[in-house]
Design an enzyme around this catalytic site. Structure first.
Site, short mmCIF file in Angstrom:
data_model
loop_
_atom_site.label_atom_id
_atom_site.label_comp_id
_atom_site.label_asym_id
_atom_site.label_seq_id
_atom_site.Cartn_x
_atom_site.Cartn_y
_atom_site.Cartn_z
N TYR A 52 31.83 37.73 56.24
CA TYR A 52 32.61 36.97 55.26
C TYR A 52 31.71 36.53 54.11
O TYR A 52 30.58 36.11 54.34
CB TYR A 52 33.21 35.71 55.92
CG TYR A 52 34.71 35.80 56.07
CD1 TYR A 52 35.52 36.09 54.98
CD2 TYR A 52 35.32 35.62 57.32
CE1 TYR A 52 36.89 36.19 55.12
CE2 TYR A 52 36.69 35.71 57.47
CZ TYR A 52 37.47 36.00 56.36
OH TYR A 52 38.83 36.09 56.49
N GLU A 54 33.13 34.88 50.78
CA GLU A 54 33.89 34.35 49.64
C GLU A 54 32.96 33.89 48.53
O GLU A 54 31.96 33.22 48.79
CB GLU A 54 34.73 33.14 50.07
CG GLU A 54 36.15 33.50 50.42
CD GLU A 54 36.41 33.34 51.89
OE1 GLU A 54 35.45 33.56 52.67
OE2 GLU A 54 37.54 33.00 52.25
N ASP A 198 44.95 50.62 32.41
CA ASP A 198 44.89 50.90 33.85
C ASP A 198 44.60 52.39 33.99
O ASP A 198 45.49 53.23 33.81
CB ASP A 198 46.24 50.52 34.49
CG ASP A 198 46.28 50.83 35.99
OD1 ASP A 198 45.39 51.54 36.47
OD2 ASP A 198 47.22 50.35 36.65
N THR A 224 41.65 52.01 40.27
CA THR A 224 41.40 52.18 41.70
C THR A 224 40.18 53.08 41.83
O THR A 224 39.75 53.72 40.86
CB THR A 224 42.60 52.83 42.42
OG1 THR A 224 42.99 54.00 41.69
CG2 THR A 224 43.77 51.88 42.52
N LYS A 227 41.15 57.64 43.66
CA LYS A 227 41.92 58.78 43.12
C LYS A 227 40.93 59.81 42.58
O LYS A 227 40.16 60.35 43.35
CB LYS A 227 42.94 58.27 42.10
CG LYS A 227 43.97 57.29 42.72
CD LYS A 227 45.07 56.94 41.77
CE LYS A 227 46.15 56.09 42.42
NZ LYS A 227 45.89 54.64 42.31
N ARG A 233 39.31 53.67 49.27
CA ARG A 233 40.39 52.87 48.68
C ARG A 233 39.77 51.56 48.19
O ARG A 233 38.94 50.96 48.87
CB ARG A 233 41.47 52.59 49.72
CG ARG A 233 42.13 53.84 50.23
CD ARG A 233 43.38 53.51 50.98
NE ARG A 233 44.45 53.30 50.04
CZ ARG A 233 45.26 54.27 49.59
NH1 ARG A 233 45.10 55.50 50.00
NH2 ARG A 233 46.21 54.01 48.74
N1 DSN Z 1 50.54 55.13 44.55
C1 DSN Z 1 49.86 55.53 43.35
C2 DSN Z 1 50.28 56.86 42.90
O1 DSN Z 1 50.59 57.67 43.74
O2 DSN Z 1 50.27 57.15 41.72
C3 DSN Z 1 49.99 54.52 42.28
O3 DSN Z 1 49.61 53.29 42.78
#
Ligand code: DSN
Length: 429
Positions: A52, A54, A198, A224, A227, A233
């Site tokens: 932990y 924080e 984003d 994120t 991707k 993740r």
């Molecule tokens: N779930 C993602 C996507 O597939 O584009 C977006 O958050």
């Protein structure tokens, strides 16, 4: 370390093995998915999950964080260097909490936000009426042009001038073309709005230099990490410049700069302890993304996407905007007389994973829309070339354009097996 799962929980172990088999034997074409490295998974499954912490490095609410501080600082520095930004918060649990933190940090409930409509390629957190972004803020949406399905920056400007948003969000989940961040900046300046880019979908393309970077234009960038960036993740909030452009207008009474606003929105605003195993895995992914071969990877994603698009068009499919500049393709199946849901199932049955998706101005409902969305990041990670993508395009055409009987299924599965065998996934596992 030898796996203890088969002994400890054979039932769960069975399902993990089945999922590994599925990932290995199918063509993974959901554009937001990827295959992270074994080393990233090793860090994710490490002892860091036990701690932990924080707070932030040097300012924790718990003891025992001297090594965690080093890890978080390392991650922040790598993020800053890779994207060329002044500040990075690497604690958001995922993309939606990252966007939530930006709004929580910069806005007051009821403030106006302007983002891309979910049904036209945006995201839930860009102002969808049932998400926090549409319930706690006054969300206004822009879409794409009815004919070209491209972003129409003059139309977006007109909405902004009328609605006076305090935050404009650019970035998409189903837009196959380049986003003009400079045009968004101009609009944001005209109405004195913060600009949030984003880049969750395209972060890896930005790093590889195959999509322009939002860094010269955005006030805040969220992404994120799993991707096109190919990490675990997770998510990051990046600040090109910590100086709050609209400080006197929107935050006149605080000494705060953007970094303070964002960091305090994450904790104590929204989150508790950061997921240190995730943070460390992001650090590793950022190191991998800084290596020279990542540029080649980014270029290959786009080349593969364009090769696939050409094959699909040659087979008579209608692609939204007529093609792609990035990692994804949106097919409108209306002319083929099948729905996106039917197509998803047909392809799933032979081992091609895509997702049904609304197309702009869709007449059908979200759970049974007119389109499918597919992309090349995961297959490119496996090593697929443009020739392979042409073969994938032909296979998709065969499945979607012909009556599918067992003979067709057998033939197609044979062709898919040849492709997946050519590029084994996680052979070490
Ligand atoms: N779930 C993602 C996507 O597939 O584009 C977006 O958050």
């Amino acid at each position: 370390m030898k796996s203890s799962l088969p002994q400890n929980d054979p039932e769960l172990d069975y399902w993990l093995k089945k999922e590994l088999e599925r990932q290995r034997d199918s063509l993974e074409m959901i554009p937001s998915e990827n295959f992270t490295s074994l080393a990233v998974m090793e860090v994710l499954g490490s002892i860091l999950t036990n701690k932990y912490s924080e707070g932030y490095p040097g300012k924790r609410y718990y003891g025992g964080n001297k090594y965690i501080d080093e890890i978080e600082n390392l991650t922040r520095e790598r993020a800053k260097k890779l994207f060329g930004v002044e500040h990075a918060n690497v604690q958001p649990y995922s993309g939606s909490p990252a966007n939530q933190a930006v709004m929580f940090g910069l806005l007051n409930p009821g403030d106006t936000i302007l983002g891309m409509e979910l049904a036209q390629g945006g995201h839930l957190t860009h102002g969808y009426k049932f998400s926090f972004s549409g319930r706690y803020y006054r969300a206004v949406n822009y879409g794409v042009d009815k004919e070209t399905h491209l972003l129409d920056y003059e139309a977006i400007r007109e909405i902004a001038l009328k609605e006076k948003p305090k935050l404009i969000i650019c970035g998409a989940t189903a837009y196959p073309r380049i986003i003009d961040f400079a045009a968004f900046r101009k609009i944001a300046d005209e109405v004195q709005a913060y600009l949030l880019a984003d880049i969750s979908h395209i972060a890896g393309l930005v790093v590889a230099g195959v999509h322009p970077s939002p860094v010269p234009y955005a006030d805040v960038i969220t992404t994120t990490t799993h991707k096109t960036l190919r990490g675990p993740r997770g998510a990051m909030i990046l600040l090109p410049n910590v100086i709050d452009r609209w400080h006197d207008l929107y935050h006149p009474n605080g000494k705060k700069n953007l970094a303070e606003l964002i960091d305090s929105a994450i904790i104590p605003g929204l989150q508790g302890g950061p997921h240190n195993h995730q943070t460390a895995a992001i650090a590793l992914a950022l190191k991998e993304a800084a290596e020279v071969n990542f540029t080649a990877y980014g270029k290959a994603i786009v080349a593969n996407s364009q090769a696939l698009a050409k094959t699909l068009i040659a087979n008579g499919f209608s692609l939204i905007t007529g093609g792609t500049d990035n990692h994804l393709i949106l097919i409108d199946l209306s002319q083929q007389g099948i729905s996106g849901k039917q197509a998803e199932i047909l392809l799933d049955n032979v081992g091609i994973t895509v997702n049904k998706n609304l197309v702009p101005y869709d007449q059908r409902p979200p759970l049974d829309p007119s389109g499918i969305r597919l992309g090349t990041p995961a297959l490119t990670t496996r090593g697929f070339s443009t020739d392979d993508m042409r073969e994938v395009g032909e296979i998709i055409a065969k499945v979607l354009l012909q009556p599918v009987n067992q003979t067709v299924i057998n033939q197609v599965q044979h062709r898919i097996k040849a492709l997946t065998n050519k590029y084994p996934l996680y052979p070490e596992l």
